[in-house]
Design a protein around this motif. Structure first.
Motif, mmCIF file in Angstrom:
data_model
loop_
_atom_site.group_PDB
_atom_site.id
_atom_site.type_symbol
_atom_site.label_atom_id
_atom_site.label_comp_id
_atom_site.label_asym_id
_atom_site.label_seq_id
_atom_site.Cartn_x
_atom_site.Cartn_y
_atom_site.Cartn_z
ATOM 1 N N ASP A 12 0.864 -1.168 0.000
ATOM 2 C CA ASP A 12 0.000 0.000 0.000
ATOM 3 C C ASP A 12 0.911 1.232 0.000
ATOM 4 O O ASP A 12 2.064 1.174 0.430
ATOM 5 C CB ASP A 12 -0.876 -0.031 1.254
ATOM 6 N N THR A 13 0.395 2.345 -0.446
ATOM 7 C CA THR A 13 1.186 3.571 -0.538
ATOM 8 C C THR A 13 1.794 3.953 0.810
ATOM 9 O O THR A 13 2.944 4.398 0.873
ATOM 10 C CB THR A 13 0.316 4.718 -1.089
ATOM 11 N N ASN A 14 1.048 3.750 1.894
ATOM 12 C CA ASN A 14 1.564 4.160 3.207
ATOM 13 C C ASN A 14 2.823 3.402 3.604
ATOM 14 O O ASN A 14 3.650 3.922 4.331
ATOM 15 C CB ASN A 14 0.487 4.051 4.287
ATOM 16 N N THR A 37 -0.279 3.483 -6.857
ATOM 17 C CA THR A 37 0.622 3.976 -5.808
ATOM 18 C C THR A 37 1.548 5.050 -6.365
ATOM 19 O O THR A 37 1.765 6.083 -5.717
ATOM 20 C CB THR A 37 1.417 2.814 -5.192
ATOM 21 N N ASP A 106 -7.434 3.602 -2.589
ATOM 22 C CA ASP A 106 -7.232 2.395 -1.777
ATOM 23 C C ASP A 106 -7.865 1.180 -2.453
ATOM 24 O O ASP A 106 -7.257 0.108 -2.523
ATOM 25 C CB ASP A 106 -7.852 2.559 -0.386
ATOM 26 N N CYS A 121 -0.003 -5.461 1.840
ATOM 27 C CA CYS A 121 0.615 -5.003 3.089
ATOM 28 C C CYS A 121 0.222 -3.552 3.304
ATOM 29 O O CYS A 121 0.390 -2.713 2.412
ATOM 30 C CB CYS A 121 2.133 -5.087 3.002
ATOM 31 N N THR A 122 -0.289 -3.247 4.505
ATOM 32 C CA THR A 122 -0.707 -1.887 4.818
ATOM 33 C C THR A 122 -0.603 -1.619 6.317
ATOM 34 O O THR A 122 -0.737 -2.538 7.118
ATOM 35 C CB THR A 122 -2.163 -1.634 4.360
ATOM 36 N N THR A 123 -0.378 -0.361 6.657
ATOM 37 C CA THR A 123 -0.442 0.038 8.060
ATOM 38 C C THR A 123 -1.854 0.485 8.413
ATOM 39 O O THR A 123 -2.121 0.830 9.561
ATOM 40 C CB THR A 123 0.559 1.179 8.381
ATOM 41 N N ASN A 124 -2.740 0.483 7.424
ATOM 42 C CA ASN A 124 -4.132 0.906 7.616
ATOM 43 C C ASN A 124 -5.100 -0.215 7.249
ATOM 44 O O ASN A 124 -5.900 -0.069 6.318
ATOM 45 C CB ASN A 124 -4.441 2.140 6.760
ATOM 46 N N ASP A 127 -8.870 0.308 6.390
ATOM 47 C CA ASP A 127 -9.281 0.863 5.099
ATOM 48 C C ASP A 127 -9.875 -0.211 4.196
ATOM 49 O O ASP A 127 -10.552 0.107 3.222
ATOM 50 C CB ASP A 127 -8.093 1.504 4.370
ATOM 51 N N TYR A 128 -9.621 -1.463 4.507
ATOM 52 C CA TYR A 128 -10.044 -2.567 3.647
ATOM 53 C C TYR A 128 -11.121 -3.436 4.300
ATOM 54 O O TYR A 128 -11.367 -4.554 3.863
ATOM 55 C CB TYR A 128 -8.807 -3.383 3.234
ATOM 56 N N VAL A 137 -5.297 -9.201 3.470
ATOM 57 C CA VAL A 137 -4.616 -8.012 3.983
ATOM 58 C C VAL A 137 -3.606 -8.441 5.038
ATOM 59 O O VAL A 137 -3.920 -9.222 5.936
ATOM 60 C CB VAL A 137 -5.619 -7.012 4.584
#
Length: 143
Positions: A12-14, A37, A106, A121-124, A127-128, A137
């Protein structure tokens, strides 16, 4: 920590924005990004608040993340299958009472991951929410 057992994943962008602070051992060995991204990172360079006292430094930091990403990855395109998956994901999000419009980028990134059989992979991870049947996720601890 030890490297996770998942072999490959889409970031993910984050993750790219926070990459210098994230332990690489919590990520799979093979990493990919989407063209969405790159679009988000590119837009971020131009969205720096010009009135902020550290505007030049922030723009330089964002440009560094964009250029590093462009040089590191061959991004997976958002193509016709991803567009169809995006439609399914937007419907799933709407079905649980959330607005897909606020999550367009997203969901587009998630669609690229899903049609390429890659976990995201995301820190958020919130969001999903609502996409469990369509997307795997991998939550990454936020530094």
């Amino acid at each position: 920590m030890t490297r996770m057992s998942v072999e490959a994943a889409l970031l993910d962008t984050n993750i790219l924005i926070l990459q210098s602070e994230i332990d690489p051992e919590v990520l799979p060995a093979q990493l990919a990004i989407s063209t969405i991204t790159l679009a988000e990172l590119s837009a971020g360079v131009h969205q720096v608040d010009e009135n902020a006292p550290d505007a030049a430094a922030e723009r330089a930091r964002r440009l560094d993340v964009l250029q590093r990403s462009e040089n590191t990855f061959d991004p997976i395109p958002f193509d016709a299958p991803a567009a169809r998956m995006y439609g399914r994901m937007a419907a799933a999000v709407k079905a649980i009472g959330r607005s897909p419009r606020r999550r367009t980028a997203d969901l587009m990134i998630a669609a690229v991951a899903a049609v390429n059989n890659l976990p995201l992979c995301t820190t958020n991870p919130d969001d999903y929410t609502g996409l469990d049947s369509l997307l795997a996720v991998i939550p990454v601890p936020r530094p």
